[in-house]
Enzyme design. Structure first.
Site, PDB file in Angstrom:
ATOM      1  N   CYS A  58      -8.471  77.239   5.430  1.00 15.19           N
ATOM      2  CA  CYS A  58      -8.782  75.971   4.765  1.00 15.19           C
ATOM      3  C   CYS A  58     -10.241  76.016   4.275  1.00 15.19           C
ATOM      4  O   CYS A  58     -11.164  76.191   5.070  1.00 15.19           O
ATOM      5  CB  CYS A  58      -8.590  74.803   5.725  1.00 15.19           C
ATOM      6  N   CYS A  61     -13.147  74.003   5.951  1.00 17.15           N
ATOM      7  CA  CYS A  61     -13.238  73.910   7.416  1.00 17.15           C
ATOM      8  C   CYS A  61     -14.161  74.944   8.056  1.00 17.15           C
ATOM      9  O   CYS A  61     -13.923  76.146   7.935  1.00 17.15           O
ATOM     10  CB  CYS A  61     -11.845  74.027   8.020  1.00 17.15           C
TER      11      CYS A  61
END
Length: 322
Positions: A58, A61
């Site tokens: 991601c 993140c």
């Protein structure tokens, strides 16, 4: 009373989203008052119970193992420590306690058994207990429900069209399948997304369209503004303006009237006045505490001051059942 609809079209949502902003706030505030008590805000606390080392990619993140960030990896916390943190959160005014683990998916092992113990412990304190643990099967969702889990968070993040630009280690359907498993286990659904990742307005509208056309709307819809973290692919993204947040919050409020709309990540970069506009536009839930998993969040004291100045009152736990 505004009717609850699950057949919104993208065109209708786009039209709402692009309404002149003051008119949009007024319309959202009107819908809000039909379904919720004005000035009542739920205070939630989010704790990272297992941090970093995640195999996913991601782009936003800092907990992804492949990025070089300041996040220190730590294994799953002990049950007693988590219960202690939940008690601190409750004493500071939180009525929902959410536990996050940086896992791709839940595995049936001792760590999951530990999480079930945490859920039981927090549930026994009378708080709404929520988890965000990645993908999970129907059987795992059922085990969490049996342990007393109230809500499960699994964000869509963005539109299906833009999803592949942000995450390649799983697909959009994996997300929707997990939400379906949570719903089947009769657990409250918490699902929203992040703006400011380089998406277009059509992607924001697309994400709201997916959420608002689920068989049942999520009970909770977090609206996050990206907090860029050094070392992640999105570290240089510009800050999202408050007007973009307001458009997202107000549109979510109008199309999903009964949902708790949560002013989530990015709040630390907002002034009191900007947050007040978000509450006016239909936000009625915040995360409190100095950290949101690994990114900064306003301190409890600041939030208590804000509640006093704006004369907001905290929502009680399990209010929907009552």
């Amino acid at each position: 009373m505004t009717a609850i609809r699950n057949d919104w079209t993208r065109e209708e949502i786009a039209e709402i989203y692009n309404t002149p902003v003051l008119e949009l706030i007024y319309r959202a505030a009107t819908v809000h008052r039909q379904h919720h008590e004005a000035g009542e805000v739920q205070v939630c606390t989010l704790l990272s119970v297992k941090t970093g080392g995640c195999p996913e990619d991601c782009a936003y993140c800092p907990q992804a193992a492949r990025y070089h960030t300041d996040v220190k990896v730590h294994k799953l916390l002990e049950v007693d420590e988590v219960i202690g943190k939940a008690q601190e959160a409750k004493d500071a005014g939180s009525t929902r306690f959410c536990m996050g683990a940086a896992w791709r998916e839940v595995r049936d092992n001792r760590d999951f058994d530990k999480v079930l113990e945490m859920v039981k412990g927090v549930n026994n304190m009378g708080m709404e207990v929520c988890c965000t643990l990645g993908m999970l099967s129907h059987e795992q969702a059922q085990k969490l429900k049996d342990a007393g889990l109230y809500a499960y968070n699994h964000n869509l993040d963005t539109s299906e069209e833009f999803y592949g630009d942000i995450i390649t280690t799983r697909n959009y359907n994996d997300r929707l399948e997990t939400l379906g498993n949570v719903r089947k286990a009769k657990i409250s659904v918490c699902s929203g997304g992040i703006i400011g990742m380089g998406e277009m307005e059509s992607d924001r509208i697309g994400m709201l369209h997916t959420l608002s056309t689920l068989p049942e709307h999520p009970e909770s819809v977090p609206v996050n503004a990206l907090v860029p973290v050094e070392g992640t692919p999105l570290e240089d993204q510009p800050k999202v303006s408050v007007w973009e947040m307001i458009r997202m919050i107000a549109t979510a409020r109008i199309i999903m009237p009964r949902a708790m709309v949560r002013l989530s990540a990015g709040r630390v970069r907002m002034t009191l006045e900007e947050q007040a506009l978000c509450f006016m536009a239909g936000a009625n839930s915040i995360f409190a505490g100095d950290k949101l998993l690994t990114t900064a969040n306003p301190a409890y004291v600041q939030d208590q001051e804000m509640f006093q100045i704006l004369q907001l009152k905290p929502r009680k736990a399990h209010k929907q059942e009552a």
